[in-house]
Structures are given as structure tokens and as C-alpha cells.
Design an enzyme around this catalytic site. Sequence first.
Site: not given
Length: 346
Positions: A153-155, A157, A256
Site C-alpha cells: 500500500i502507498d506510503k 496509506t 485514489r
Amino acid sequence: MSEELLPQDELKLYEHHTFVVDAGQTPVRLDQYLAQRLTHLSRSRLQLAITVGLITVNGQSARPSTKVRPHQVIQVRLPYPPPLDITPEPIPLQIVYEDPYLLVVNKPAGMSCHPGAGVYSGTLLNALMHHLKQQPLPATEQNAARPGLVHRIDKDTTGLLVVAKEERAYFGLAQQFFAHSVRRRYWALVWGSPQQEKGTVTAWIGRDPRQRKKYRAYPEGSQGKHAVTHWRVLERFPLATWVECQLETGRTHQIRVHLAYLGHPLVGDKTYGGDRPRIPVRSALIGQWAHKLLAYLPRQALHAYLLGFTHPITGQWLEFEAPLPADFAQALAFLRSLTPTSSQAQ
């Protein structure tokens, strides 16, 4: 024999190969055929990958002993990280579940999953290597930087990730992500108020040609990869809406991009236009509320709250939930304080 290798920027955690068997190929075992072509992989690892379903012949599962025939199409999908060393770092982790084969972690905001361009420390893998006391995590011979990671998952998130601790679990989990059998649900806070109570976004996702670090939706499927996100409203507020998202596919920045495509970007998402109010600001008070909301959530308002999968060794279904992080919870409390009549979906 021909081979197709997908673009490097689409691989990330996996290597993909497609082989079309030559017309003159004599019958030979599948594992032997691949060992001669994928020399960076041992035969035993190829056998394991075949057994768990990461390697298919004409779209069907096979056995290592399956005989390769002319004109067959062999697809190989294997998880792999780039060749970088991981330095153990004593970073606290919130371990939700752990056994000898895998663990589930609740990742905080601001932590990258793995080292990459300009990021050499402070990542989830640095913390995991310390937690496991430098115990080797599973990876292919050629690559040893993101061992154990089959998704990310993104930084900025927050939420749940599963990490393999040994090779059978590593390949078994990877197969489930490819088969889309993993259950993943997210909580998101978006600007504005969607007209419907629930819906599905089906729009291919690919890189933005003008900004290579961004992705964009291609509704006609002209570029990118097929992506599907299901969403439903949980609670409506004057400025924003709390929604639940369920992934059918798992593309980079999928939620997103899809929610921004709907005209409702995530609150705090600087990349996709959520770092400023996306509602008509008809009064100074509304503007103050919007900026205060961004002060509570200066990152994208996205939390991976539910993760379910079949244990790759025991076959048991496991499902975990992670509560809202403090900043997300504070943002919701602030929104509820604006009006006593926020609309909560049933």
C-alpha cells in the site's frame, strides 16, 4: 520460442514471462523447459511455482512433470524484489497476527513498504528484518530486496498487509493475489457527496503521459490495465463523505485514481487534487472548515481496514480488521461536530 516481458514500471513486485513453444519442440518436462530459459531460478523453485499455480500452460494449471508441446503458451508470474540489501532497523511494528509462515502488519502513515529511489531506510522491510532478527525472508535467487511482500500500500496509506516468512507461503499468497481471491476493503474520506449510495468504477488505469509519477483513468480501455473498484457510502457530512471501497483488481493508486475520476478525490491526496477543498466554498466559514479538515488529515484519507485470505499452508480462511488510525478518526469526529444530522448509511 518467443518471450514477452512486461514493462519494468508495471512489474513492481512481480516478474512476468510468456513463452510460446516452438513448432519443432520435442516433448520435455515443464520444469525442465523453464529451467533452461529462466536460469536465475532453481528448478526446485520453478516446481513450487508450478505446483501453486503461478505457472500455467494454455491458461490451465499444470504439474512439473507436464510435457511441453509445440505451440503451447506458458505464462510465468513470480514475485520478486530488486537486488538491494535490507538493513535491519529497530522500528516499532503493530503485528496483528503471526505464525511460522506469515504475519499480518498494520502499517502506519508515512512508512514506505520497501526501499526504492531516494528511500533507503525507515521502510516496512527494514522494520521486518529487525523483527525477524535478520531471518532470511523468501525471495528468488536473483532478487533479495523486498522479500516476503506480495502486495503493498502507498506510503501515506495506513492499514493491513500480509508478509510471507517462508517460500511456500510466499508463492501461495502470490497466487491468491493473481487469482483475485484475497478479500480487501478500504475506508476512504472523499470531498463532496456522491449522488448515489453505492456504485462500481470500471476504468483502466495507466500512467499519466504528462506526469510519469501519476496514474490516470482510461474509461475506454485505450491504455493501462483493467481495474474495478466497488464503493458504498457509509456516512455523509457537509464537506465530505466517508465511503468503503472493495478492490476487484489491485492496480497502483487504484482507489485514489478511481475516486478522483468520479470527481470525489480523497481528502488530503496531494497527487490527485485532494489537498484543497473540492466543494463550492460559499462562505468564509465553509472555507475554514475545509482547511481545518485538511489540518486533521494532511495525507490521503485511505485506510486498508480489512484483509482476508486462505492460509497458504493450512488452508484455513483468515480475516483481519484494523481500526481507524487516530488522524482519520479525529477527522470524522470533526466532521460530525459540524452538524448533528450527518447522514449515516444503513
